[in-house]
Design a protein around this motif. Structure first.
Motif, PDB file in Angstrom:
ATOM      1  N   LYS A   1      17.735  88.064 149.355  1.00  0.00           N
ATOM      2  CA  LYS A   1      16.316  88.399 149.204  1.00  0.00           C
ATOM      3  C   LYS A   1      15.412  87.268 149.685  1.00  0.00           C
ATOM      4  O   LYS A   1      14.230  87.235 149.386  1.00  0.00           O
ATOM      5  N   LYS A   2      16.013  86.326 150.420  1.00  0.00           N
ATOM      6  CA  LYS A   2      15.279  85.222 151.041  1.00  0.00           C
ATOM      7  C   LYS A   2      14.756  84.196 150.036  1.00  0.00           C
ATOM      8  O   LYS A   2      14.001  83.296 150.405  1.00  0.00           O
ATOM      9  N   SER A   3      15.135  84.345 148.775  1.00  0.00           N
ATOM     10  CA  SER A   3      14.731  83.323 147.813  1.00  0.00           C
ATOM     11  C   SER A   3      15.667  82.123 147.942  1.00  0.00           C
ATOM     12  O   SER A   3      16.781  82.236 148.471  1.00  0.00           O
ATOM     13  N   LYS A   4      15.214  80.979 147.486  1.00  0.00           N
ATOM     14  CA  LYS A   4      16.053  79.788 147.572  1.00  0.00           C
ATOM     15  C   LYS A   4      15.866  78.922 146.332  1.00  0.00           C
ATOM     16  O   LYS A   4      14.781  78.856 145.753  1.00  0.00           O
ATOM     17  N   ILE A   5      16.955  78.285 145.953  1.00  0.00           N
ATOM     18  CA  ILE A   5      16.962  77.423 144.775  1.00  0.00           C
ATOM     19  C   ILE A   5      17.442  76.052 145.225  1.00  0.00           C
ATOM     20  O   ILE A   5      18.536  75.924 145.793  1.00  0.00           O
ATOM     21  N   ARG A   6      16.640  75.043 144.968  1.00  0.00           N
ATOM     22  CA  ARG A   6      16.951  73.685 145.412  1.00  0.00           C
ATOM     23  C   ARG A   6      17.505  72.871 144.248  1.00  0.00           C
ATOM     24  O   ARG A   6      16.995  72.936 143.128  1.00  0.00           O
ATOM     25  N   SER A   7      18.542  72.104 144.522  1.00  0.00           N
ATOM     26  CA  SER A   7      19.131  71.249 143.491  1.00  0.00           C
ATOM     27  C   SER A   7      18.382  69.921 143.414  1.00  0.00           C
ATOM     28  O   SER A   7      17.618  69.559 144.312  1.00  0.00           O
ATOM     29  N   SER A   8      18.632  69.197 142.354  1.00  0.00           N
ATOM     30  CA  SER A   8      18.171  67.812 142.283  1.00  0.00           C
ATOM     31  C   SER A   8      19.077  66.963 143.171  1.00  0.00           C
ATOM     32  O   SER A   8      20.255  67.277 143.337  1.00  0.00           O
ATOM     33  N   PRO A   9      18.562  65.883 143.743  1.00  0.00           N
ATOM     34  CA  PRO A   9      19.392  65.058 144.634  1.00  0.00           C
ATOM     35  C   PRO A   9      20.307  64.114 143.859  1.00  0.00           C
ATOM     36  O   PRO A   9      20.048  63.782 142.707  1.00  0.00           O
ATOM     37  N   GLU A  10      21.377  63.707 144.515  1.00  0.00           N
ATOM     38  CA  GLU A  10      22.262  62.674 143.987  1.00  0.00           C
ATOM     39  C   GLU A  10      22.448  61.611 145.065  1.00  0.00           C
ATOM     40  O   GLU A  10      22.507  61.918 146.255  1.00  0.00           O
ATOM     41  N   LYS A  11      22.541  60.366 144.631  1.00  0.00           N
ATOM     42  CA  LYS A  11      22.652  59.258 145.578  1.00  0.00           C
ATOM     43  C   LYS A  11      24.099  59.057 146.025  1.00  0.00           C
ATOM     44  O   LYS A  11      25.031  59.138 145.224  1.00  0.00           O
ATOM     45  N   LEU A  12      24.270  58.786 147.315  1.00  0.00           N
ATOM     46  CA  LEU A  12      25.580  58.454 147.869  1.00  0.00           C
ATOM     47  C   LEU A  12      25.893  56.984 147.574  1.00  0.00           C
ATOM     48  O   LEU A  12      24.999  56.191 147.280  1.00  0.00           O
ATOM     49  N   PRO A  13      27.161  56.601 147.670  1.00  0.00           N
ATOM     50  CA  PRO A  13      27.531  55.210 147.363  1.00  0.00           C
ATOM     51  C   PRO A  13      27.058  54.246 148.445  1.00  0.00           C
ATOM     52  O   PRO A  13      26.675  54.650 149.546  1.00  0.00           O
ATOM     53  N   LYS A  14      27.113  52.974 148.130  1.00  0.00           N
ATOM     54  CA  LYS A  14      26.793  51.943 149.116  1.00  0.00           C
ATOM     55  C   LYS A  14      27.956  51.834 150.101  1.00  0.00           C
ATOM     56  O   LYS A  14      29.114  51.769 149.701  1.00  0.00           O
ATOM     57  N   VAL A  15      27.626  51.836 151.382  1.00  0.00           N
ATOM     58  CA  VAL A  15      28.635  51.759 152.442  1.00  0.00           C
ATOM     59  C   VAL A  15      28.501  50.404 153.133  1.00  0.00           C
ATOM     60  O   VAL A  15      27.406  50.013 153.549  1.00  0.00           O
ATOM     61  N   TYR A  16      29.620  49.698 153.255  1.00  0.00           N
ATOM     62  CA  TYR A  16      29.611  48.346 153.816  1.00  0.00           C
ATOM     63  C   TYR A  16      30.243  48.318 155.203  1.00  0.00           C
ATOM     64  O   TYR A  16      31.245  48.986 155.458  1.00  0.00           O
ATOM     65  N   ASP A  17      29.658  47.518 156.071  1.00  0.00           N
ATOM     66  CA  ASP A  17      30.254  47.191 157.362  1.00  0.00           C
ATOM     67  C   ASP A  17      30.998  45.877 157.171  1.00  0.00           C
ATOM     68  O   ASP A  17      30.380  44.811 157.039  1.00  0.00           O
ATOM     69  N   ILE A  18      32.335  45.930 157.141  1.00  0.00           N
ATOM     70  CA  ILE A  18      33.087  44.719 156.798  1.00  0.00           C
ATOM     71  C   ILE A  18      33.072  43.681 157.916  1.00  0.00           C
ATOM     72  O   ILE A  18      33.491  42.542 157.700  1.00  0.00           O
ATOM     73  N   SER A  19      32.582  44.062 159.102  1.00  0.00           N
ATOM     74  CA  SER A  19      32.431  43.055 160.155  1.00  0.00           C
ATOM     75  C   SER A  19      31.248  42.137 159.859  1.00  0.00           C
ATOM     76  O   SER A  19      31.087  41.092 160.502  1.00  0.00           O
ATOM     77  N   LYS A  20      30.426  42.522 158.876  1.00  0.00           N
ATOM     78  CA  LYS A  20      29.253  41.722 158.517  1.00  0.00           C
ATOM     79  C   LYS A  20      29.411  41.034 157.165  1.00  0.00           C
ATOM     80  O   LYS A  20      28.422  40.611 156.556  1.00  0.00           O
ATOM     81  N   ILE A  21      30.644  40.940 156.692  1.00  0.00           N
ATOM     82  CA  ILE A  21      30.898  40.211 155.446  1.00  0.00           C
ATOM     83  C   ILE A  21      30.477  38.748 155.616  1.00  0.00           C
ATOM     84  O   ILE A  21      30.770  38.120 156.633  1.00  0.00           O
ATOM     85  N   ARG A  22      29.777  38.217 154.625  1.00  0.00           N
ATOM     86  CA  ARG A  22      29.370  36.809 154.647  1.00  0.00           C
ATOM     87  C   ARG A  22      30.359  35.989 153.824  1.00  0.00           C
ATOM     88  O   ARG A  22      30.799  36.417 152.766  1.00  0.00           O
ATOM     89  N   ILE A  23      30.685  34.807 154.321  1.00  0.00           N
ATOM     90  CA  ILE A  23      31.575  33.920 153.580  1.00  0.00           C
ATOM     91  C   ILE A  23      30.895  32.569 153.386  1.00  0.00           C
ATOM     92  O   ILE A  23      30.123  32.109 154.233  1.00  0.00           O
ATOM     93  N   THR A  24      31.192  31.952 152.253  1.00  0.00           N
ATOM     94  CA  THR A  24      30.687  30.609 151.973  1.00  0.00           C
ATOM     95  C   THR A  24      31.848  29.722 151.550  1.00  0.00           C
ATOM     96  O   THR A  24      32.786  30.176 150.887  1.00  0.00           O
TER      97      THR A  24
END
Length: 275
Positions: A140-163
């Motif tokens: 019937k062309k109606s739509k129901i929108r969900s609440s959003p959820e956040k995705l996890p943090k994604v790391y680029d391991i080529s940019k790891i910092r070392i000390t």
């Protein structure tokens, strides 16, 4: 009295409908919070770009006398008001099919009018901490929108910092650090990486110390001129990296302090000596 019974019966039917479907028509779509354990990763916190896949699930309920009334679900991943990914799942055609997809969304229905939409998404830094939401469309062309959820943090391991000893190492191919000759120790850390990031220190080919995130090694002997440092992310062998780091100048804080006192004393006795 009959009128009272009729109203009570109507209320009872309404309560049953609400309990079964979540609304008068039972239309609902809920994105489940991200679970690290469900994703294709060995990390305990955060995931790796180019290696891991993000797994997100949505629960879709449609309680209606006409089973075909629910049409499809659209899944959107957005960040900074920009749509990064868009998937479409037909609740009639795609359910219980395609659950071996490497990437994309598929539907499963274990009971009538209740669907689980699962999305498998290759992890990229672009998707890091983006938001995922779904929209349920009907005939019937109606739509129901969900609440959003956040995705996890994604790391680029080529940019790891070392000390090393609190000094940032910009180039692993020319790594060097200062060491106190009176208390020769190395404090080596891995930053901006998923957990765990195992760090380790080698001397003469022998692993002297290892620990997650930061590791300390103190030598009871004369320090070596070089050490091999390394790390491994999320216990994945292909993320392992090691490099040689040289002791550029073994200094003594005690010696430096004594030297400074001597210079100050001489400058008092011979005022023009250090001018």
């Amino acid at each position: 009295m009959n009128s009272y019974k009729r109203i009570s019966l109507q209320l009872l039917v309404l309560v049953i409908i609400l309990c079964q479907g979540g609304g008068v028509h039972g239309q609902d779509i809920v994105i489940k919070p991200y679970k690290q354990s469900e994703s294709d990763t060995k990390c305990n916190d955060g995931i790796i770009s180019g290696i891991d896949r993000i797994v997100m699930k949505a629960s879709v309920t449609y309680w209606n006398s006409n089973h075909e009334y629910a049409l499809n679900v659209q899944i959107f991943i957005t960040k900074d008001n920009k749509t990064l990914k868009h998937y479409s799942v037909d609740l009639k055609k795609h359910c219980n099919k395609g659950n071996n997809l490497n990437e994309g969304c598929f539907c499963e229905s274990l009971q009538k009018e209740v669907y689980t939409v699962t999305c498998r998404i290759y992890a990229t830094t672009e998707l890091s901490e983006a938001e995922l939401h779904g929209v349920l469309y009907t005939y019937k062309k109606s739509k129901i929108r969900s609440s959003p959820e956040k995705l996890p943090k994604v790391y680029d391991i080529s940019k790891i910092r070392i000390t090393v000893n609190d000094e940032y190492i910009q180039n692993k191919n020319s790594c060097s650090f200062l060491m106190d000759s009176q208390k020769p120790s190395i404090f080596f850390c891995c930053h901006d990486a998923p957990w765990p990031c195992e760090t380790f220190i080698y001397s003469k080919g022998i692993r002297m110390a290892q620990k997650n995130h930061c590791v300390t090694y103190t030598s009871n002997e004369t320090p070596e001129s070089k050490y091999t440092l390394g790390y491994k992310v999320c216990n994945i062998e292909k993320t392992s990296e090691s490099f040689i780091c040289y002791v550029s100048n073994a200094y003594s804080k005690r010696f430096c302090s004594a030297q400074l006192i001597l210079i100050l004393a001489l400058s008092i006795v011979f005022p023009g000596m250090y001018l």
